[in-house]
Design an enzyme around this catalytic site. Structure first.
Site, PDB file in Angstrom:
ATOM      1  N   GLU A  37       5.629 -10.055  -5.728  1.00 60.55           N
ATOM      2  CA  GLU A  37       6.369  -9.821  -4.925  1.00 60.55           C
ATOM      3  C   GLU A  37       7.927 -11.069  -5.575  1.00 60.55           C
ATOM      4  O   GLU A  37       8.385 -11.680  -6.526  1.00 60.55           O
ATOM      5  CB  GLU A  37       5.721 -12.044  -4.380  1.00 60.55           C
ATOM      6  CG  GLU A  37       6.119 -12.130  -3.309  1.00 60.55           C
ATOM      7  CD  GLU A  37       5.555 -13.556  -2.434  1.00 60.55           C
ATOM      8  OE1 GLU A  37       4.844 -14.550  -3.328  1.00 60.55           O
ATOM      9  OE2 GLU A  37       6.666 -14.686  -1.902  1.00 60.55           O
ATOM     10  N   ARG A 263      -5.830 -14.142 -16.650  1.00 65.17           N
ATOM     11  CA  ARG A 263      -3.938 -14.133 -17.025  1.00 65.17           C
ATOM     12  C   ARG A 263      -3.184 -15.230 -18.288  1.00 65.17           C
ATOM     13  O   ARG A 263      -3.759 -15.170 -19.039  1.00 65.17           O
ATOM     14  CB  ARG A 263      -2.544 -15.043 -16.063  1.00 65.17           C
ATOM     15  CG  ARG A 263      -3.384 -16.510 -16.716  1.00 65.17           C
ATOM     16  CD  ARG A 263      -3.010 -16.850 -14.550  1.00 65.17           C
ATOM     17  NE  ARG A 263      -1.556 -17.628 -14.726  1.00 65.17           N
ATOM     18  CZ  ARG A 263      -0.696 -16.576 -13.488  1.00 65.17           C
ATOM     19  NH1 ARG A 263      -1.324 -16.207 -12.587  1.00 65.17           N
ATOM     20  NH2 ARG A 263       0.118 -17.236 -13.351  1.00 65.17           N
ATOM     21  N   LYS A 273       6.655 -19.018 -11.763  1.00 60.27           N
ATOM     22  CA  LYS A 273       7.269 -18.678 -10.952  1.00 60.27           C
ATOM     23  C   LYS A 273       7.885 -19.991 -10.487  1.00 60.27           C
ATOM     24  O   LYS A 273       9.181 -20.097 -10.581  1.00 60.27           O
ATOM     25  CB  LYS A 273       6.490 -17.510  -9.856  1.00 60.27           C
ATOM     26  CG  LYS A 273       8.013 -16.194 -10.384  1.00 60.27           C
ATOM     27  CD  LYS A 273       7.567 -15.142  -9.120  1.00 60.27           C
ATOM     28  CE  LYS A 273       6.312 -14.122  -9.029  1.00 60.27           C
ATOM     29  NZ  LYS A 273       6.603 -13.217  -8.181  1.00 60.27           N
TER      30      LYS A 273
HETATM   31  P1  ATP Z   1       3.053 -16.756 -10.612  1.00 55.57           P
HETATM   32  O1  ATP Z   1       2.098 -17.044 -10.933  1.00 55.57           O
HETATM   33  O2  ATP Z   1       3.811 -17.070 -11.856  1.00 55.57           O
HETATM   34  O3  ATP Z   1       4.085 -17.817  -9.641  1.00 55.57           O
HETATM   35  P2  ATP Z   1       2.336 -14.339  -9.756  1.00 55.57           P
HETATM   36  O4  ATP Z   1       0.622 -14.355  -9.035  1.00 55.57           O
HETATM   37  O5  ATP Z   1       3.161 -15.365  -8.048  1.00 55.57           O
HETATM   38  O6  ATP Z   1       3.067 -15.483 -10.240  1.00 55.57           O
HETATM   39  P3  ATP Z   1       3.268 -12.453  -8.195  1.00 55.57           P
HETATM   40  O7  ATP Z   1       4.489 -11.340  -8.481  1.00 55.57           O
HETATM   41  O8  ATP Z   1       2.429 -12.186  -7.452  1.00 55.57           O
HETATM   42  O9  ATP Z   1       3.576 -13.482  -9.452  1.00 55.57           O
HETATM   43  O10 ATP Z   1       2.696 -11.150  -9.709  1.00 55.57           O
HETATM   44  C1  ATP Z   1       2.690  -9.703  -9.463  1.00 55.57           C
HETATM   45  C2  ATP Z   1       1.526  -9.301 -10.644  1.00 55.57           C
HETATM   46  O11 ATP Z   1       1.439  -9.961 -11.842  1.00 55.57           O
HETATM   47  C3  ATP Z   1       0.744  -9.692 -10.130  1.00 55.57           C
HETATM   48  O12 ATP Z   1      -0.646  -8.867 -10.041  1.00 55.57           O
HETATM   49  C4  ATP Z   1      -0.301 -10.800 -10.968  1.00 55.57           C
HETATM   50  O13 ATP Z   1      -1.311 -11.027 -11.012  1.00 55.57           O
HETATM   51  C5  ATP Z   1       0.365 -10.899 -11.960  1.00 55.57           C
HETATM   52  N1  ATP Z   1       0.680 -11.628 -13.178  1.00 55.57           N
HETATM   53  C6  ATP Z   1       1.322 -12.596 -12.814  1.00 55.57           C
HETATM   54  N2  ATP Z   1       1.235 -13.655 -13.411  1.00 55.57           N
HETATM   55  C7  ATP Z   1       0.659 -13.122 -14.262  1.00 55.57           C
HETATM   56  C8  ATP Z   1      -0.100 -13.425 -16.282  1.00 55.57           C
HETATM   57  N3  ATP Z   1       0.363 -15.212 -16.516  1.00 55.57           N
HETATM   58  N4  ATP Z   1      -0.629 -12.921 -16.663  1.00 55.57           N
HETATM   59  C9  ATP Z   1      -0.936 -11.681 -15.857  1.00 55.57           C
HETATM   60  N5  ATP Z   1      -0.721 -11.209 -15.286  1.00 55.57           N
HETATM   61  C10 ATP Z   1       0.274 -11.889 -14.217  1.00 55.57           C
END
Ligand code: ATP
Ligand code: MG
Length: 561
Positions: A37, A263, A273
């Site tokens: 996102e 994760r 984020k």
């Molecule tokens: P955050 O939790 O940091 O706000 P998010 O999951 O909201 O991150 P997205 O932009 O939706 O951020 O993530 C894009 C992709 O990266 C998704 O498929 C998510 O599952 C993956 N992702 C996010 N954080 C991690 C992590 N710590 N380890 C592995 N994959 C991750």
């Protein structure tokens, strides 16, 4: 089966794909996607997801898309869109012509919603957000049906069209999937799939005043792109039934399989984020690319190489168990990569002036210095030597303990690539007692570092010639937080490490570094790996960031207490 299968540790996702290929599922295709996102910069956790998705696609000769999940315009921006592409490219991956936006599918998503409504699978609801929450029930209490749930399809369709046409104010109605208010999985209790929200979208402008919700959008986007394996993190496990439900109701081209993995969490930092956003917005760090942050752009500015980050992501593996990885695992990957590739140079961070009293006034010699002891192909350069040099302040002790093999009154050391010198005198400021300068003598017969009479010295120290040295700013970094798991603490912001950055204004470097360009990486002998700061360095003002120390001194320290 691919060429690299036996070189890599396997993991459960590879096993799933291998099994799918054996059964010729998806006609033997593997198609993944990385779906950020655009509401912030990417961090090391995203790096793991990027590496996993792009590497799997490459291993199976498939494809990986880059797709923005841009359904929340109020939090998203073009700056983030651009930064994410820079980061993915820098990490070494290529989405070719497959750059997509969920917003490109808004028309299709809308048409699918009308299909759900006509089929009695979705309804317009006038309950407020609070009421919806209240009606939803809990883990132990089933939900209650909204009065709107049994509205005839024709009425729902009319209301939904009027939602789209902007006849209602924000929040007045939502569209909900009609699934099961008594489901043990709360995500299945008639989740909201559209809301009214007047907000200018960075791509679709003001065309829409209703926006689809993430769960509804994501599965359909995957299906429209022909994704075969939709890999995401474990928090989506409970959403999988909804993912499957949506696709089962609709005439979509295919039904991708959602697979969840744990994760990546790293200690002494935060990988959320939202938290990173707060650090940046509250100016607790210098920006998204602050070298202390675990953002990809921060790690890049700090000097981490893409190869080291990819290696790290591969080594930590892919599992379904939540773990916290020690920062030293990442740093060791960085060290290993930089050790192999970086040229080694001389730099003095905290200069102590040394006058070599028996060296001819005004003379300069050019001494031969290879760039890497293990890699002669990296070549060598000449370093100037003359009467006044700088050595590291820490390499002299007036009253040294037994195991100190560096310089002290009456002691002899080797200057790297140069001569033996002996310390004859330490000059101090009369008033303050502060050490100002050392007086030493050199042995001309030891040029290159060995004594013809066979006498040994125990220490070799680094140095630079004072008149030829390049003054530079050097920034030393340490852990961003003082506790291993700051994200779990309520007061996490107050746990920032006050010593996470130290700025040295007047370091002295060997003169050849004047030609170093932004992001060039070096080993400063005995001190660590450093790179030219890509933001602040200017032609006459070199700025170096310490990427990582030579050894894991930090781990040792923490073991001591
Ligand atoms: P955050 O939790 O940091 O706000 P998010 O999951 O909201 O991150 P997205 O932009 O939706 O951020 O993530 C894009 C992709 O990266 C998704 O498929 C998510 O599952 C993956 N992702 C996010 N954080 C991690 C992590 N710590 N380890 C592995 N994959 C991750
Ligand atoms: Mg997310």
């Amino acid at each position: 089966m691919t060429d690299n299968d036996n070189l890599r540790p396997s993991h459960f996702i590879r096993n799933i794909i291998n099994e799918d290929l054996r059964q010729n599922k998806n006609d033997g295709r593997v198609h993944t996607r990385f779906p950020p996102e655009p509401n912030g910069y990417l961090h090391v956790g995203h790096a793991k997801s990027i590496c996993l998705n792009f590497t799997l696609a490459a291993e199976y000769r498939g494809q990986c898309n880059l797709r923005y999940d841009d359904t929340n315009p109020e939090k998203e921006s073009q700056e983030y869109i651009d930064a994410i592409q820079d980061d993915v490219r820098w990490l070494g991956f290529d989405w070719e012509d497959r750059l997509y936006f969920a917003s490109d599918y808004f028309d299709r998503l809308y048409e699918y919603a009308e299909i759900l409504i006509r089929d009695g699978k979705a309804y317009v609801d006038e309950l407020s957000a609070d009421q919806i929450r209240e009606y939803r029930g809990t883990l132990t209490l089933p939900g209650r049906e909204s009065p709107g749930r049994n509205r005839p399809a024709a009425e729902n369709l009319d209301l939904f069209r009027r939602m789209r046409a902007g006849e209602f104010k924000d929040g007045a109605y939502v569209l909900r999937a009609r699934i099961d208010m008594t489901s043990p999985n709360i995500n299945m209790r008639d989740p909201v799939i559209y809301r009214i929200k007047r907000f200018h979208h960075h791509r679709t402008g003001d065309k829409w005043c209703i926006y689809p919700m993430y769960d509804y959008t994501h599965c359909i986007s995957d299906a429209l792109e022909g994704i075969t394996h939709s890999i995401c993190t474990l928090e989506f496990e409970d959403h999988r039934p909804l993912y499957d439900w949506c696709l089962d109701q609709l005439p979509v081209p295919c039904h991708p399989q959602q697979i969840e993995f744990a994760r990546l969490n790293l200690n002494y930092t935060v990988t959320s984020k939202r938290k990173l956003n707060e650090l940046v917005n509250e100016r607790l760090v210098s920006g998204w690319d602050d070298p202390r942050l675990p953002t990809i752009t921060g790690m890049r500015r700090r000097g981490y190489s893409p190869a080291a980050i990819r290696d790290f992501c591969e080594r930590i593996g892919v599992t379904k168990n939540e773990t916290v990885i020690d920062m030293s695992v990442l740093e060791n990957c960085v060290r290993e990569d930089l050790d192999r590739d970086c040229r080694r140079v001389l730099a003095v961070l905290r200069p102590l002036r040394v006058v070599i009293t028996n060296y001819p006034e005004g003379q300069t010699e050019q001494l031969d210095a290879p760039y890497h002891p293990g890699r002669p192909e990296l070549g060598s350069r000449k370093v100037p030597f003359s009467k006044v040099i700088y050595i590291e302040r820490d390499d002299f002790m007036e009253d040294p303990p037994k195991k100190f093999f560096r310089l002290a009154p009456g002691r002899e050391v080797r200057l790297r690539y140069a001569y033996f010198i002996r310390c004859d005198e330490a000059l101090k400021d009369q008033a303050t007692g502060e050490l100002i300068e050392l007086r030493c003598t050199y042995d001309p017969a030891t040029r290159g570092g060995n004594a013809p009479d066979g006498r040994k010295v125990k220490g070799t120290i680094h140095w630079v010639a004072a008149d030829h040295a390049l003054a530079a700013e050097v920034r030393l970094y340490d852990r961003l937080f003082t506790v291993p798991d700051p994200g779990r603490e309520e007061n996490w912001r107050s746990l920032l490490n006050p010593k996470s950055v130290e700025v040295i204004k007047n370091a002295r470097l060997e003169p050849g570094l004047a030609s170093a360009r932004a992001e060039d990486r070096f080993q400063f002998e005995r001190l660590g790996y450093f790179c030219v700061d890509r933001r602040d360095a200017a032609v006459n003002r070199p700025v170096f960031n310490r990427t990582v120390t030579l050894k894991d001194s930090w781990g040792k320290e923490s073991r001591r207490d």
